[in-house]
Design a protein around this motif. Structure first.
Motif, PDB file in Angstrom:
ATOM      1  N   SER A  50       0.856  -1.153  -0.082  1.00  0.00           N
ATOM      2  CA  SER A  50      -0.001  -0.083   0.005  1.00  0.00           C
ATOM      3  C   SER A  50       0.732   1.148  -0.092  1.00  0.00           C
ATOM      4  CB  SER A  50      -0.929  -0.057   1.149  1.00  0.00           C
ATOM      5  OG  SER A  50      -0.213   0.123   2.442  1.00  0.00           O
ATOM      6  N   TYR A  51       2.077   1.160  -0.511  1.00  0.00           N
ATOM      7  CA  TYR A  51       2.848   2.180  -0.635  1.00  0.00           C
ATOM      8  C   TYR A  51       2.766   3.137  -1.649  1.00  0.00           C
ATOM      9  CZ  TYR A  51       6.276  -0.201   2.523  1.00  0.00           C
ATOM     10  OH  TYR A  51       6.714  -0.885   3.700  1.00  0.00           O
ATOM     11  N   ARG A  75       4.121   7.569  -2.825  1.00  0.00           N
ATOM     12  CA  ARG A  75       5.095   8.624  -2.343  1.00  0.00           C
ATOM     13  C   ARG A  75       5.120   9.604  -3.597  1.00  0.00           C
ATOM     14  NH1 ARG A  75      11.389   6.566  -3.052  1.00  0.00           N
ATOM     15  NH2 ARG A  75      11.224   5.380  -5.230  1.00  0.00           N
ATOM     16  N   SER A  83       8.408   7.219   1.970  1.00  0.00           N
ATOM     17  CA  SER A  83       7.144   6.750   1.313  1.00  0.00           C
ATOM     18  C   SER A  83       6.174   6.894   2.577  1.00  0.00           C
ATOM     19  CB  SER A  83       7.271   5.390   1.046  1.00  0.00           C
ATOM     20  OG  SER A  83       8.323   5.122  -0.021  1.00  0.00           O
ATOM     21  N   ARG A 108       2.111   5.110   3.444  1.00  0.00           N
ATOM     22  CA  ARG A 108       1.531   3.588   3.282  1.00  0.00           C
ATOM     23  C   ARG A 108      -0.122   4.042   3.564  1.00  0.00           C
ATOM     24  NH1 ARG A 108       3.845  -1.089   6.699  1.00  0.00           N
ATOM     25  NH2 ARG A 108       5.111   0.368   7.683  1.00  0.00           N
ATOM     26  N   ARG A 127      -2.506  -4.875   0.852  1.00  0.00           N
ATOM     27  CA  ARG A 127      -1.997  -4.246  -0.502  1.00  0.00           C
ATOM     28  C   ARG A 127      -3.035  -3.465  -1.198  1.00  0.00           C
ATOM     29  NH1 ARG A 127      -2.060  -7.058  -5.347  1.00  0.00           N
ATOM     30  NH2 ARG A 127      -3.848  -8.497  -5.346  1.00  0.00           N
ATOM     31  N   THR A 165       6.863   5.907   6.148  1.00  0.00           N
ATOM     32  CA  THR A 165       8.079   4.918   6.224  1.00  0.00           C
ATOM     33  C   THR A 165       9.342   5.651   5.489  1.00  0.00           C
ATOM     34  OG1 THR A 165       6.441   3.128   6.061  1.00  0.00           O
ATOM     35  CG2 THR A 165       8.993   2.676   5.633  1.00  0.00           C
ATOM     36  N   ASP A 194      14.287   0.644   4.514  1.00  0.00           N
ATOM     37  CA  ASP A 194      13.662   1.629   5.498  1.00  0.00           C
ATOM     38  C   ASP A 194      13.739   0.908   6.839  1.00  0.00           C
ATOM     39  OD1 ASP A 194      13.234   3.391   3.201  1.00  0.00           O
ATOM     40  OD2 ASP A 194      11.212   2.560   2.768  1.00  0.00           O
TER      41      ASP A 194
END
Length: 512
Positions: free
Chosen positions: A156-157, A159, A170, A172, A188, A256, A366
């Motif tokens: 689920s990232y 940026r 990033s 999420r 996700r 993150t 990260d």
């Protein structure tokens, strides 16, 4: 021909023999998405199917980035202001994601996956991937197909490249049981509906379906490039969450980042560069109006810090050090990495901003996470809605009446030229701000320094740094036992009014 096509049809997406025809459009609203997520939460979780995992695993990191979406297949769901390109799957993004294009009337159609939409080297293993597999995510380009400024890729990232055009930390969609003894869960985004802006301030609107073993969600993202008020890009988020199972630690609006080492303690690394980090601190604007700065650490063990609050006004992972000379990296430009500031919309109630720090020995992973944890436990059947903006900025917003921390340094305690005291370290904190204008050593600026599980050793010094507009706070401390000392420090004027944010840190005597 493609230009004529996307002007001629109602929703502006480039068309090809691989794209769905207009007759394939179906009506789909955000309420439909919420109902889909809620219904899914009432059913057992089904892990995503990766049809040919052994083939996907052959598409390594280097091979993946050689596969490019063809420019003449670019999608235009919001017109030329926000062109959209799609990501190919690979070893690190193996789970197929569905992409739908949505028009202003909420008519949607899927963009079928096809290798013909991508350019790839002749020897790429991706040529053998079956048709209809699925995408990994998408990115949004600047007008004229100039570099992308936002991307959604993996779990689920998402940026953005921030105000200086350099990707770094990033965000999420959600964090589940981060930093705990049990394995972390990574829900996700399994499908995206990309469409035109839903208000005048946005460039693009995105809906997303979140799926995981413990949770589902219906997300709405409003993407805005170069917002003048926020001094950078803005991602507006509304997360409608539905609990499939009980969750001990539910992290809302997670950020993150990476922190290896800074000017505070370079002994943890032997790299030639002076500092390496995407972010150097977490900033918090509490519901009561206090500004807190907590410099990041690279701990020996996983560390969790909770900052309890009610109705927070904002928090973020921030890269304050913007001086190239402090990094000397002209490849990935850590001095240009974006900060991210979470600005809640509405009242979030009681809870805590939680900071997780994980040990790392290099810059490739990260190891920093920050998010909001609601006081109310997340239990099966619960529903939550959280709305917030993420401002991708250079610095966190702070009152002009307060000085901000610019540097934190740590070294041997004592006085130069005299015997070094056993088990004592020195902390040096630099503050900078317009509030210092006209002040000198005789203006009554005073330090407030407090410690738990440790001792602050007199004298405590505070003074203007010669040749700069900064003030420096110095003090020695020692530990009581093997646990870190928690230290809190800030500056006040002669009337005992705070003139700086509050510096907070866990500290250990690491330099001997």
């Amino acid at each position: 021909m493609k230009l004529m096509l996307f002007i001629a049809i109602i929703f502006s997406a480039s068309m090809s023999v691989h794209a769905a025809q207009a007759s394939d459009k179906t009506k789909f609203t955000f309420e439909d998405l919420k109902n889909l997520a809620k219904t899914s939460a009432g059913k057992p979780y089904t892990p995503p199917d990766v049809p040919v995992p052994e083939l996907i695993d052959k598409i390594t990191y280097d091979q993946h980035w050689k596969i490019r979406f063809k420019e003449d297949e670019t999608l235009y769901p919001s017109g030329e202001i926000a062109p959209v390109q799609l990501f190919y799957p690979g070893r690190y993004f193996p789970e197929p994601v569905k992409i739908f294009i949505r028009d202003s009337n909420n008519l949607v159609q899927e963009v079928p996956f096809s290798n013909a939409l991508f350019d790839m080297p002749a020897d790429s293993p991706a040529h053998a991937l079956p048709e209809g597999f699925g995408y990994a995510g998408f990115r949004v380009m600047r007008p004229g197909m100039k570099p992308d400024w936002v991307s959604f890729l993996g779990a689920s990232y998402f940026r953005t490249d921030g105000p200086q055009g350099q990707y770094g930390l990033s965000a999420r969609g959600i964090a589940i049981n981060t930093g705990m003894s049990e394995p972390e869960e990574f829900p996700r985004f399994s499908a995206f509906w990309v469409g035109p802006a839903e208000n005048n301030s946005e460039d693009l609107s995105v809906w997303a379906l979140l799926e995981g073993p413990s949770i589902t969600g219906a997300y709405r993202f409003g993407l805005t490039k170069d917002n003048k008020n926020a001094e950078g890009h803005v991602t507006s988020v509304t997360a409608n969450l539905y609990m499939r199972e009980d969750v001990e630690r539910l992290g809302i609006a997670p950020l993150t980042s990476m922190f290896w080492y800074s000017e505070r303690d370079k002994t943890v690394a032997k790299d030639w560069r002076p500092e390496i980090h995407d972010s150097d601190g977490v900033a918090i604007h509490t519901g009561s109006g206090q500004h807190i700065w907590r410099p990041l650490n690279n701990p020996k063990l996983v560390s969790t810090n909770s900052f309890f609050d009610k109705n927070p006004k904002g928090f973020g992972l921030i890269q304050r050090d913007r001086d190239f000379n402090n990094y000397q990296d002209d490849g990935v430009f850590y001095n240009k990495r974006s900060s991210a500031w979470v600005k809640p919309r509405g009242k979030w109630g009681k809870g805590a901003v939680q900071l997780i720090e994980i040990p790392t020995k290099d810059e490739t992973f990260d190891n920093i996470v920050a998010y909001w944890v609601p006081e109310k436990p997340a239990q099966k059947g619960d529903e939550f809605t959280f709305s917030y903006d993420i401002e991708w900025r250079e610095l966190d917003p702070i009152s002009k009446e307060l000085a901000r921390v610019t540097n934190t340094r740590q070294g041997l305690g004592g006085i130069p030229g005299q015997p070094i005291p056993e088990g004592v370290n020195k902390m040096v904190i630099d503050f900078e701000g317009a509030v210092f204008e006209g002040l000198d050593r005789n203006s009554g600026v005073k330090p407030i320094v407090e410690a738990s599980n440790g001792e602050i050793i007199e004298p405590i010094g505070v003074y203007p740094v010669v040749g700069t507009n900064q003030w420096r706070l110095t003090f020695d401390y020692k530990q009581i036992n093997e646990n870190p000392v928690t230290i809190r420090a800030y500056l006040v004027n002669k009337d005992d009014k705070a003139i700086s944010e509050t510096w907070v840190s866990d500290a250990t005597v690491t330099i001997k």
